[in-house]
Design an enzyme around this catalytic site. Sequence first.
Site, PDB file in Angstrom:
ATOM      1  N   ARG A  24      -4.452  66.439 -27.321  1.00 19.77           N
ATOM      2  CA  ARG A  24      -5.578  66.967 -26.498  1.00 19.77           C
ATOM      3  C   ARG A  24      -4.941  68.573 -26.259  1.00 19.77           C
ATOM      4  NH1 ARG A  24      -4.262  63.562 -21.469  1.00 19.77           N
ATOM      5  NH2 ARG A  24      -2.335  63.718 -22.548  1.00 19.77           N
TER       6      ARG A  24
ATOM      7  N   LEU B 149     -12.308  57.874 -16.883  1.00 19.38           N
ATOM      8  CA  LEU B 149     -13.628  57.291 -16.294  1.00 19.38           C
ATOM      9  C   LEU B 149     -13.838  58.422 -15.140  1.00 19.38           C
ATOM     10  CD1 LEU B 149     -12.574  53.450 -15.762  1.00 19.38           C
ATOM     11  CD2 LEU B 149     -14.518  54.645 -17.501  1.00 19.38           C
TER      12      LEU B 149
ATOM     13  N   CYS C  67     -13.575  68.673 -30.344  1.00 20.28           N
ATOM     14  CA  CYS C  67     -13.343  67.385 -31.067  1.00 20.28           C
ATOM     15  C   CYS C  67     -14.704  66.334 -30.758  1.00 20.28           C
ATOM     16  CB  CYS C  67     -12.050  66.784 -30.782  1.00 20.28           C
ATOM     17  SG  CYS C  67     -10.606  67.392 -31.319  1.00 20.28           S
TER      18      CYS C  67
HETATM   19  C1  UDX Z   1      -9.730  65.144 -27.484  1.00 24.56           C
HETATM   20  C2  UDX Z   1      -8.942  63.671 -27.399  1.00 24.56           C
HETATM   21  O1  UDX Z   1      -8.338  63.145 -26.384  1.00 24.56           O
HETATM   22  C3  UDX Z   1      -7.714  63.998 -28.624  1.00 24.56           C
HETATM   23  O2  UDX Z   1      -7.259  62.812 -28.672  1.00 24.56           O
HETATM   24  C4  UDX Z   1      -8.301  64.466 -29.673  1.00 24.56           C
HETATM   25  O3  UDX Z   1      -7.157  64.600 -30.838  1.00 24.56           O
HETATM   26  C5  UDX Z   1      -9.160  65.664 -29.617  1.00 24.56           C
HETATM   27  O4  UDX Z   1     -10.233  65.417 -28.710  1.00 24.56           O
HETATM   28  P1  UDX Z   1      -9.573  67.288 -26.002  1.00 24.56           P
HETATM   29  O5  UDX Z   1     -10.758  67.686 -26.880  1.00 24.56           O
HETATM   30  O6  UDX Z   1      -8.457  68.457 -25.999  1.00 24.56           O
HETATM   31  O7  UDX Z   1      -8.964  66.099 -26.756  1.00 24.56           O
HETATM   32  O8  UDX Z   1      -9.619  67.040 -24.674  1.00 24.56           O
HETATM   33  P2  UDX Z   1      -9.664  65.847 -23.772  1.00 24.56           P
HETATM   34  O9  UDX Z   1      -8.650  65.856 -22.593  1.00 24.56           O
HETATM   35  O10 UDX Z   1      -9.929  64.509 -24.511  1.00 24.56           O
HETATM   36  O11 UDX Z   1     -11.397  66.131 -22.921  1.00 24.56           O
HETATM   37  C6  UDX Z   1     -12.432  66.090 -23.605  1.00 24.56           C
HETATM   38  C7  UDX Z   1     -13.626  66.323 -22.728  1.00 24.56           C
HETATM   39  O12 UDX Z   1     -13.777  65.225 -21.920  1.00 24.56           O
HETATM   40  C8  UDX Z   1     -13.325  67.239 -21.704  1.00 24.56           C
HETATM   41  O13 UDX Z   1     -14.588  68.280 -21.625  1.00 24.56           O
HETATM   42  C9  UDX Z   1     -13.264  66.422 -20.504  1.00 24.56           C
HETATM   43  O14 UDX Z   1     -13.710  67.728 -19.282  1.00 24.56           O
HETATM   44  C10 UDX Z   1     -14.046  65.305 -20.703  1.00 24.56           C
HETATM   45  N1  UDX Z   1     -13.680  64.318 -19.981  1.00 24.56           N
HETATM   46  C11 UDX Z   1     -12.438  63.626 -20.060  1.00 24.56           C
HETATM   47  C12 UDX Z   1     -14.472  63.822 -18.872  1.00 24.56           C
HETATM   48  O15 UDX Z   1     -15.478  64.431 -18.535  1.00 24.56           O
HETATM   49  N2  UDX Z   1     -14.102  62.605 -18.154  1.00 24.56           N
HETATM   50  C13 UDX Z   1     -12.987  62.047 -18.303  1.00 24.56           C
HETATM   51  O16 UDX Z   1     -12.598  61.086 -17.662  1.00 24.56           O
HETATM   52  C14 UDX Z   1     -12.034  62.696 -19.355  1.00 24.56           C
END
Ligand code: UDX
Length: 448
Positions: free
Chosen positions: A154, A250, A260
């Site tokens: 991440r 959540l 991603c």
């Molecule tokens: C993600 C995957 O987690 C990782 O395993 C993969 O290799 C690449 O994609 P990343 O894009 O860096 O990683 O961010 P992540 O922390 O997973 O969050 C993704 C998005 O979801 C963000 O915009 C975040 O704000 C959103 N999010 C995350 C939510 O809206 N709610 C949540 O509960 C978790």
Amino acid sequence: MKVTVAGAGYVGLVTSACLAEIGHQVTCIDIQQEKITMLQSGRSPFYEPGLESLLEKNMKTKQLQFTTNPHEAYSGAEIIFITVGTPEKHDGSADLKYIHVVSHTIAHYIDQDTIICTKSTVPVGTNELIQHIIESRKPPNLCVEVVANPEFLREGSAIVDFFHGDRIIIGTRQADLTDKIEQLYRPLQIPIFITDIRSAELIKYASNAFLATKISFINEMANICEKIGANIDEVAYGIGQDKRIGPHFLKAGLGYGGSCFPKDTKALVQFGTDRKHQLELLEAVIQINNRQHSLAVKMAQQTIGSLHGKKVALLGLAFKADTDDVRESAALTIAKELLEAGAIVTAYDPIALANAQKILGNEIKYAQDIHKALTGADLVIIATDWEHIKLLPLEMYVTNMSEPIVIDGRNCYSLEAIRRYPITYRSIGRPTIWKEDYLKGTQHDEMD
Ligand code: UDX
């Protein structure tokens, strides 16, 4: 072990620095001279906590080097990681042009038996394609085995994720060939799951699709909470205590962004379409997410009516906290929609201003600190849950803004904290708090 990493992007650099840190001799190659020159001078082309110091440390000890020279990079390499980008094409599918280029180059320059580990996110069948390209062009006396080794890092916590990942996935056509990779990863002591290549390729897409589904699901629940007067934070906590559901991913908000989830969910849908299999659930997940990106501006309009000529402060431009990445960030959609609605926008982000400016140009203003962004604003929209936005003393909204109206797209503040100030506050899936209620409350107190 002598390792080469092809591609100095996000995954490539983190992989290079971390493999060097656990004692491997790493060469990272990229075709972009500018990027390599920057790295050779010890600077990272993007922000990632802890990365620059790891790069510096391992370059000093010569465990890690950067080059654009394929002969230097591939000669003598025992394991080669492919970490090149697989950007989105117009139809949503993954563009494999860089995979083709790097496969051809590897075939041309390897000079010993090699294992190729594909870390790039690639559609099912791509590792077989890489095997075929290299197999048909390599020197005939050499053995090359391509394995799928998807990456789950991440942004913002990539270094920690590398050293403390939940699992390492290895997809191979010959399980007895994985000894060397297991040896490479052994210092990390992370469980390794060995499977067939196609399953490994799908595990990456399925993981991201499932996580994206969790987010769209909770956002769907948040929107219904708002209609019925429930609180999504309470609902998320309540369901998350069920071990089958779990408490993670959540958090309701303005939807997912980044490099991603948006790309991989669309690629998987397109992959299904190409095989005449409609992934209906995933289509809905994407649709809900797109809707969620537009929610903040709708809320703003519901609260103050027309945004024409209104001064709006936009706090946070990165797609999430602790990164300067603005790819597919909800904040960009918000900025564009605010401009279309005629608002005057001033944005603040601790580290993503420059990246946002490359996309949004000078149609909006950029503030170097939060107070400047808030000064004289008629409304504020919070788009990223940066820690210091969360820690901002709430009276700042009251004293700096011309009207303290906060649309919190990331549920940064507790409702109890907000109730202590004369602020109109709307968040995702939680009851609205009106400034008038605070004022009525204080009048009651005075009368008592
Ligand atoms: C993600 C995957 O987690 C990782 O395993 C993969 O290799 C690449 O994609 P990343 O894009 O860096 O990683 O961010 P992540 O922390 O997973 O969050 C993704 C998005 O979801 C963000 O915009 C975040 O704000 C959103 N999010 C995350 C939510 O809206 N709610 C949540 O509960 C978790």
